[in-house]
Motif scaffolding. Sequence first.
Motif, short mmCIF file in Angstrom:
data_model
loop_
_atom_site.label_atom_id
_atom_site.label_comp_id
_atom_site.label_asym_id
_atom_site.label_seq_id
_atom_site.Cartn_x
_atom_site.Cartn_y
_atom_site.Cartn_z
N LEU A 40 0.88 -1.17 0.00
CA LEU A 40 0.00 0.00 0.00
C LEU A 40 0.91 1.22 0.00
O LEU A 40 1.63 1.47 0.97
N ALA A 41 0.90 1.96 -1.08
CA ALA A 41 1.87 3.03 -1.28
C ALA A 41 1.68 4.17 -0.27
O ALA A 41 0.54 4.55 0.03
N PRO A 42 2.77 4.71 0.25
CA PRO A 42 2.68 5.87 1.14
C PRO A 42 1.94 7.02 0.45
O PRO A 42 2.20 7.34 -0.71
N GLY A 43 1.00 7.62 1.17
CA GLY A 43 0.25 8.74 0.63
C GLY A 43 -0.96 8.36 -0.20
O GLY A 43 -1.71 9.23 -0.64
N SER A 44 -1.17 7.06 -0.43
CA SER A 44 -2.33 6.64 -1.22
C SER A 44 -3.59 6.63 -0.36
O SER A 44 -3.52 6.55 0.86
N ILE A 45 -4.73 6.74 -1.02
CA ILE A 45 -6.01 6.68 -0.33
C ILE A 45 -6.71 5.38 -0.71
O ILE A 45 -6.83 5.05 -1.89
N VAL A 46 -7.12 4.64 0.29
CA VAL A 46 -7.81 3.37 0.08
C VAL A 46 -9.14 3.41 0.82
O VAL A 46 -9.34 4.23 1.72
N SER A 47 -10.02 2.51 0.45
CA SER A 47 -11.31 2.42 1.13
C SER A 47 -11.33 1.21 2.05
O SER A 47 -10.52 0.29 1.92
N GLU B 11 -11.27 -6.59 0.88
CA GLU B 11 -10.97 -7.47 -0.26
C GLU B 11 -9.51 -7.90 -0.27
O GLU B 11 -9.17 -9.03 -0.62
N LEU B 12 -8.63 -7.01 0.15
CA LEU B 12 -7.20 -7.31 0.15
C LEU B 12 -6.86 -8.44 1.11
O LEU B 12 -6.09 -9.34 0.78
N ILE B 13 -7.44 -8.41 2.31
CA ILE B 13 -7.05 -9.37 3.34
C ILE B 13 -8.04 -10.53 3.48
O ILE B 13 -7.73 -11.53 4.14
N GLY B 14 -9.24 -10.39 2.91
CA GLY B 14 -10.21 -11.47 2.97
C GLY B 14 -10.80 -11.70 4.34
O GLY B 14 -11.14 -12.83 4.71
N ILE B 15 -10.92 -10.64 5.13
CA ILE B 15 -11.50 -10.71 6.47
C ILE B 15 -12.65 -9.71 6.53
O ILE B 15 -12.61 -8.67 5.87
N GLY B 16 -13.68 -10.02 7.31
CA GLY B 16 -14.91 -9.22 7.34
C GLY B 16 -14.73 -7.78 7.79
O GLY B 16 -13.67 -7.37 8.29
N ARG C 259 -13.87 10.59 2.66
CA ARG C 259 -12.89 10.45 1.58
C ARG C 259 -12.23 9.08 1.56
O ARG C 259 -11.88 8.58 0.50
N GLY C 260 -12.04 8.49 2.71
CA GLY C 260 -11.40 7.18 2.76
C GLY C 260 -10.31 7.14 3.80
O GLY C 260 -10.34 7.86 4.80
N LEU C 261 -9.32 6.32 3.55
CA LEU C 261 -8.23 6.09 4.49
C LEU C 261 -6.91 6.46 3.83
O LEU C 261 -6.57 5.92 2.77
N LEU C 262 -6.20 7.37 4.44
CA LEU C 262 -4.92 7.81 3.90
C LEU C 262 -3.80 6.97 4.50
O LEU C 262 -3.62 6.94 5.72
#
Length: 229
Positions: free
Chosen positions: A33-40, A46-51, A74-77
């Motif tokens: 997960l790149a530094p400074g990227s925004i993820v939801s 979906e990445l880790i497969g956990i609820g 906006r999401g998670l920075l």
Amino acid sequence: MKERVTLKREDQKKTLADQAYKQIEEAIVTLQLAPGSIVSETELVELIGIGRTPTREAIQRLARDRLIRVLPKRGLLVAPLDLMGQMKLLEVRRQVEGLIIRLATKRASDEHRRAFAQLDAEFREIAFANDGLGFVRCDRGFNELCITAAQNEYAEDAMRPLMGLSRRFWLFHHQQCGAALPPLALLHADTAAAMAIGDEEGGQRVFEELLENVESSARISLAMNFSAT
């Protein structure tokens, strides 16, 4: 009977949250997960497969560790790399981790000492193989063992926010600037070896050398004016 079932479910939930935390933390530390990227939140699920519920708990812990910043609507920075912040972190790390290493060396059980001896061997194998990803994973295990053996929850609370950021910074510097892995891995091995035999003075001496190595890497990055956002 009903109470026992509830406790089991809570334990299972905690285990899933711990797994979610570990997997997301590794994705951040290893720069997946790149530094400074925004993820939801959905992307992390979906990445880790956990609820969602365990993932949300993991996100809260990662926010406390300064690896993620929650941006409302906006999401998670993913925390950007901050070179000046890294220098400040090292000022604190020298004091806090030094204390934890002293306490762990003094208070470690026989089982802990065997684990430190095993980490000594693993760090030496990693140094020989020049395995950067293996190093950050082994270093995580070393940090966790030190915290457990130190038996001081206040020192643990101070140390945890420093761990992931420190490992990520080192891996970035290793990949981008060619920071040498074997010397640092061997210093970790020597620290673990001293802790395995209860050598407080030796452990502190090697730890100081280890921090000098890490600080040197940070100063080189600062001089090269690296930035990643």
